[in-house]
Design a protein around this motif. Structure first.
Motif, PDB file in Angstrom:
ATOM      1  N   ARG A  11       0.884  -1.123  -0.320  1.00 45.19           N
ATOM      2  CA  ARG A  11      -0.061  -0.023   0.394  1.00 45.19           C
ATOM      3  C   ARG A  11       1.163   1.877  -0.073  1.00 45.19           C
ATOM      4  O   ARG A  11       1.862   1.487   0.998  1.00 45.19           O
ATOM      5  CB  ARG A  11      -0.812  -0.067   1.314  1.00 45.19           C
ATOM      6  CG  ARG A  11      -2.019  -1.105   1.195  1.00 45.19           C
ATOM      7  CD  ARG A  11      -3.056  -0.099   0.515  1.00 45.19           C
ATOM      8  NE  ARG A  11      -3.502   0.400   1.015  1.00 45.19           N
ATOM      9  CZ  ARG A  11      -4.772   0.534   2.007  1.00 45.19           C
ATOM     10  NH1 ARG A  11      -5.150  -0.672   2.989  1.00 45.19           N
ATOM     11  NH2 ARG A  11      -5.221   1.870   2.920  1.00 45.19           N
ATOM     12  N   PHE A  12       0.620   2.135  -0.741  1.00 44.70           N
ATOM     13  CA  PHE A  12       1.327   3.595  -1.160  1.00 44.70           C
ATOM     14  C   PHE A  12       0.913   4.403   0.505  1.00 44.70           C
ATOM     15  O   PHE A  12       2.932   4.615   0.814  1.00 44.70           O
ATOM     16  CB  PHE A  12       1.060   4.431  -2.179  1.00 44.70           C
ATOM     17  CG  PHE A  12       1.175   3.758  -4.186  1.00 44.70           C
ATOM     18  CD1 PHE A  12       1.926   2.499  -3.607  1.00 44.70           C
ATOM     19  CD2 PHE A  12       0.554   4.162  -4.555  1.00 44.70           C
ATOM     20  CE1 PHE A  12       2.419   1.818  -5.080  1.00 44.70           C
ATOM     21  CE2 PHE A  12       0.100   3.214  -6.363  1.00 44.70           C
ATOM     22  CZ  PHE A  12       1.468   2.735  -6.370  1.00 44.70           C
ATOM     23  N   ASP A  13       0.566   4.228   1.070  1.00 49.70           N
ATOM     24  CA  ASP A  13       0.547   4.905   2.354  1.00 49.70           C
ATOM     25  C   ASP A  13       1.383   4.418   3.062  1.00 49.70           C
ATOM     26  O   ASP A  13       1.795   4.625   4.912  1.00 49.70           O
ATOM     27  CB  ASP A  13      -0.754   5.396   2.883  1.00 49.70           C
ATOM     28  CG  ASP A  13      -1.520   4.081   3.067  1.00 49.70           C
ATOM     29  OD1 ASP A  13      -1.181   3.214   2.480  1.00 49.70           O
ATOM     30  OD2 ASP A  13      -2.725   4.470   3.310  1.00 49.70           O
ATOM     31  N   SER A  15       4.232   2.675   2.493  1.00 44.82           N
ATOM     32  CA  SER A  15       5.509   2.114   2.106  1.00 44.82           C
ATOM     33  C   SER A  15       6.958   3.554   2.563  1.00 44.82           C
ATOM     34  O   SER A  15       6.082   4.525   1.967  1.00 44.82           O
ATOM     35  CB  SER A  15       4.667   1.781   0.511  1.00 44.82           C
ATOM     36  OG  SER A  15       5.502   3.574  -0.561  1.00 44.82           O
ATOM     37  N   LEU A  25       5.005  11.788   4.168  1.00 43.29           N
ATOM     38  CA  LEU A  25       3.252  11.074   3.613  1.00 43.29           C
ATOM     39  C   LEU A  25       3.415  11.738   2.008  1.00 43.29           C
ATOM     40  O   LEU A  25       3.400  10.387   1.189  1.00 43.29           O
ATOM     41  CB  LEU A  25       2.252  11.230   4.094  1.00 43.29           C
ATOM     42  CG  LEU A  25       1.489   9.651   3.809  1.00 43.29           C
ATOM     43  CD1 LEU A  25       2.061   8.792   3.815  1.00 43.29           C
ATOM     44  CD2 LEU A  25       0.469   9.932   4.225  1.00 43.29           C
ATOM     45  N   ASP A  26       3.181  12.174   1.705  1.00 40.82           N
ATOM     46  CA  ASP A  26       2.926  12.391   0.205  1.00 40.82           C
ATOM     47  C   ASP A  26       3.996  12.367  -0.382  1.00 40.82           C
ATOM     48  O   ASP A  26       4.087  11.783  -2.097  1.00 40.82           O
ATOM     49  CB  ASP A  26       1.858  14.185   0.044  1.00 40.82           C
ATOM     50  CG  ASP A  26       0.761  14.469  -0.016  1.00 40.82           C
ATOM     51  OD1 ASP A  26      -0.141  13.532   0.421  1.00 40.82           O
ATOM     52  OD2 ASP A  26       0.551  15.523   0.138  1.00 40.82           O
ATOM     53  N   ARG A  28       6.730  10.123  -0.268  1.00 39.42           N
ATOM     54  CA  ARG A  28       6.710   9.590  -0.065  1.00 39.42           C
ATOM     55  C   ARG A  28       5.819   8.506  -1.542  1.00 39.42           C
ATOM     56  O   ARG A  28       6.034   7.300  -1.753  1.00 39.42           O
ATOM     57  CB  ARG A  28       6.614   8.395   1.185  1.00 39.42           C
ATOM     58  CG  ARG A  28       7.307   9.642   2.205  1.00 39.42           C
ATOM     59  CD  ARG A  28       8.038   8.492   3.712  1.00 39.42           C
ATOM     60  NE  ARG A  28       6.675   7.931   4.109  1.00 39.42           N
ATOM     61  CZ  ARG A  28       6.174   8.817   5.325  1.00 39.42           C
ATOM     62  NH1 ARG A  28       6.922   9.980   5.855  1.00 39.42           N
ATOM     63  NH2 ARG A  28       5.548   8.080   5.561  1.00 39.42           N
ATOM     64  N   ARG A  29       4.289   8.498  -0.986  1.00 39.42           N
ATOM     65  CA  ARG A  29       3.275   8.028  -2.025  1.00 39.42           C
ATOM     66  C   ARG A  29       4.119   8.548  -3.401  1.00 39.42           C
ATOM     67  O   ARG A  29       3.670   7.197  -4.230  1.00 39.42           O
ATOM     68  CB  ARG A  29       1.602   8.745  -2.208  1.00 39.42           C
ATOM     69  CG  ARG A  29       0.736   7.724  -2.388  1.00 39.42           C
ATOM     70  CD  ARG A  29      -0.419   8.560  -2.062  1.00 39.42           C
ATOM     71  NE  ARG A  29      -1.474   8.005  -3.326  1.00 39.42           N
ATOM     72  CZ  ARG A  29      -2.314   6.561  -2.508  1.00 39.42           C
ATOM     73  NH1 ARG A  29      -1.661   5.974  -1.448  1.00 39.42           N
ATOM     74  NH2 ARG A  29      -3.002   6.276  -3.733  1.00 39.42           N
ATOM     75  N   LYS A  30       3.959   9.669  -3.724  1.00 44.12           N
ATOM     76  CA  LYS A  30       4.244   9.840  -5.284  1.00 44.12           C
ATOM     77  C   LYS A  30       5.565   9.227  -5.203  1.00 44.12           C
ATOM     78  O   LYS A  30       5.787   8.624  -6.638  1.00 44.12           O
ATOM     79  CB  LYS A  30       4.338  11.544  -5.276  1.00 44.12           C
ATOM     80  CG  LYS A  30       4.789  11.926  -6.941  1.00 44.12           C
ATOM     81  CD  LYS A  30       3.870  12.005  -7.177  1.00 44.12           C
ATOM     82  CE  LYS A  30       4.059  11.799  -8.841  1.00 44.12           C
ATOM     83  NZ  LYS A  30       2.721  12.141  -9.903  1.00 44.12           N
ATOM     84  N   SER A  32       6.612   6.260  -4.417  1.00 49.50           N
ATOM     85  CA  SER A  32       5.891   4.614  -4.794  1.00 49.50           C
ATOM     86  C   SER A  32       5.791   4.744  -6.085  1.00 49.50           C
ATOM     87  O   SER A  32       5.638   3.703  -6.988  1.00 49.50           O
ATOM     88  CB  SER A  32       5.287   4.118  -3.016  1.00 49.50           C
ATOM     89  OG  SER A  32       5.869   4.134  -2.060  1.00 49.50           O
ATOM     90  N   GLU A  33       5.015   5.517  -6.377  1.00 50.25           N
ATOM     91  CA  GLU A  33       3.909   5.676  -7.915  1.00 50.25           C
ATOM     92  C   GLU A  33       4.336   5.725  -8.590  1.00 50.25           C
ATOM     93  O   GLU A  33       4.620   5.180  -9.932  1.00 50.25           O
ATOM     94  CB  GLU A  33       2.864   6.702  -8.227  1.00 50.25           C
ATOM     95  CG  GLU A  33       1.649   6.975  -6.858  1.00 50.25           C
ATOM     96  CD  GLU A  33       1.231   7.992  -6.284  1.00 50.25           C
ATOM     97  OE1 GLU A  33       0.914   8.615  -7.685  1.00 50.25           O
ATOM     98  OE2 GLU A  33       0.247   8.378  -6.457  1.00 50.25           O
ATOM     99  N   GLU A  58      -3.038  -2.409  -3.124  1.00 45.76           N
ATOM    100  CA  GLU A  58      -3.343  -1.214  -3.027  1.00 45.76           C
ATOM    101  C   GLU A  58      -3.977  -0.233  -4.359  1.00 45.76           C
ATOM    102  O   GLU A  58      -3.987  -0.786  -6.106  1.00 45.76           O
ATOM    103  CB  GLU A  58      -1.761  -0.192  -3.884  1.00 45.76           C
ATOM    104  CG  GLU A  58      -1.597   1.335  -4.258  1.00 45.76           C
ATOM    105  CD  GLU A  58      -2.255   2.179  -3.599  1.00 45.76           C
ATOM    106  OE1 GLU A  58      -3.168   2.547  -3.602  1.00 45.76           O
ATOM    107  OE2 GLU A  58      -2.168   1.860  -1.596  1.00 45.76           O
TER     108      GLU A  58
END
Length: 212
Positions: A11-13, A15, A25-26, A28-30, A32-33, A58
């Motif tokens: 899950r991106f949130d 990772s 957090l944003d 890190r999510r970006k 991961s994407e 995800e």
């Protein structure tokens, strides 16, 4: 040899938590994407890969790589990478794979040439594993198993040595693949320091260089 690439995706949130001191957090999510997109696109450039399977809970992953030919196995619950890979192994065997190649999503320097060369190590063998360690020789940055359900994965602490011990226990031939590019993953601040020295400017590295 029909080789299916399997990319397990957290899950991106959840990772890249070890990067929380330098990335929001944003961010890190970006990151991961972008790592996922980079990995899937590289796998599609490989001549050795017949199909790419993303196994994840995800919900946004399919939309993110929607322009690729990747197939998705959706998990209702995130019970860890090894449980996810059991599902992908079964799917691969049922759909005609001779071998599977597990590739984490966080190898920003991954190249189609390295993938092709790694897979070629297994072509003349009926059963084997081909393994590439992380740069610290504790993690597993690529694991080819031929046939797909040859042995279970052990992506926990010290997975590189755990996979080798498991293969030895069942008398499976082991081939090692050492690539400076494939051995560099992105999981810690020290990994970022190492990767920032590279001249490659792909999606995840360009994002990091513009953010940090």
């Amino acid at each position: 040899m029909r080789t299916f690439a399997i990319v397990p995706v957290k899950r991106f949130d959840r990772s890249k938590s070890r990067l929380g001191t330098i990335l929001s957090l944003d961010e890190r999510r970006k990151l991961s994407e972008l790592l996922l997109v980079n990995t899937v696109r590289t796998l599609e450039q490989s001549n050795a890969i017949s199909s790419t399977i993303i196994v994840t809970s995800e919900s946004s992953a399919e939309e993110i790589v929607g322009t690729t030919r990747a197939e998705f196995l959706k998990l209702d619950n995130d019970n860890g990478v090894n449980a996810a890979l059991l599902l992908a192994d079964k799917y691969s065997s049922q759909n005609g794979a001779d071998a599977t190649l597990v590739i984490p999503q966080d190898i920003p320097l991954l190249s189609a040439t390295d993938i092709d060369n790694l897979c070629s190590r297994a072509e003349q063998l009926a059963r084997c594993i081909v393994i590439c360690p992380s740069i610290r020789y504790d993690g597993t940055n690529a694991l080819l198993r031929k046939p797909p359900q040859l042995m279970k994965t052990l992506y926990d602490k010290d997975s590189f040595n755990s996979h080798i011990r498991a293969a030895v226990k069942i008398n499976v031939p082991i081939r090692f693949f050492l690539s400076g590019r494939m051995m560099k993953d992105l999981d810690s601040i020290e990994d970022i320091r190492i990767l920032m020295k590279e001249q490659v400017l792909n999606l995840p590295l360009a994002f990091l260089k513009s953010t940090l």
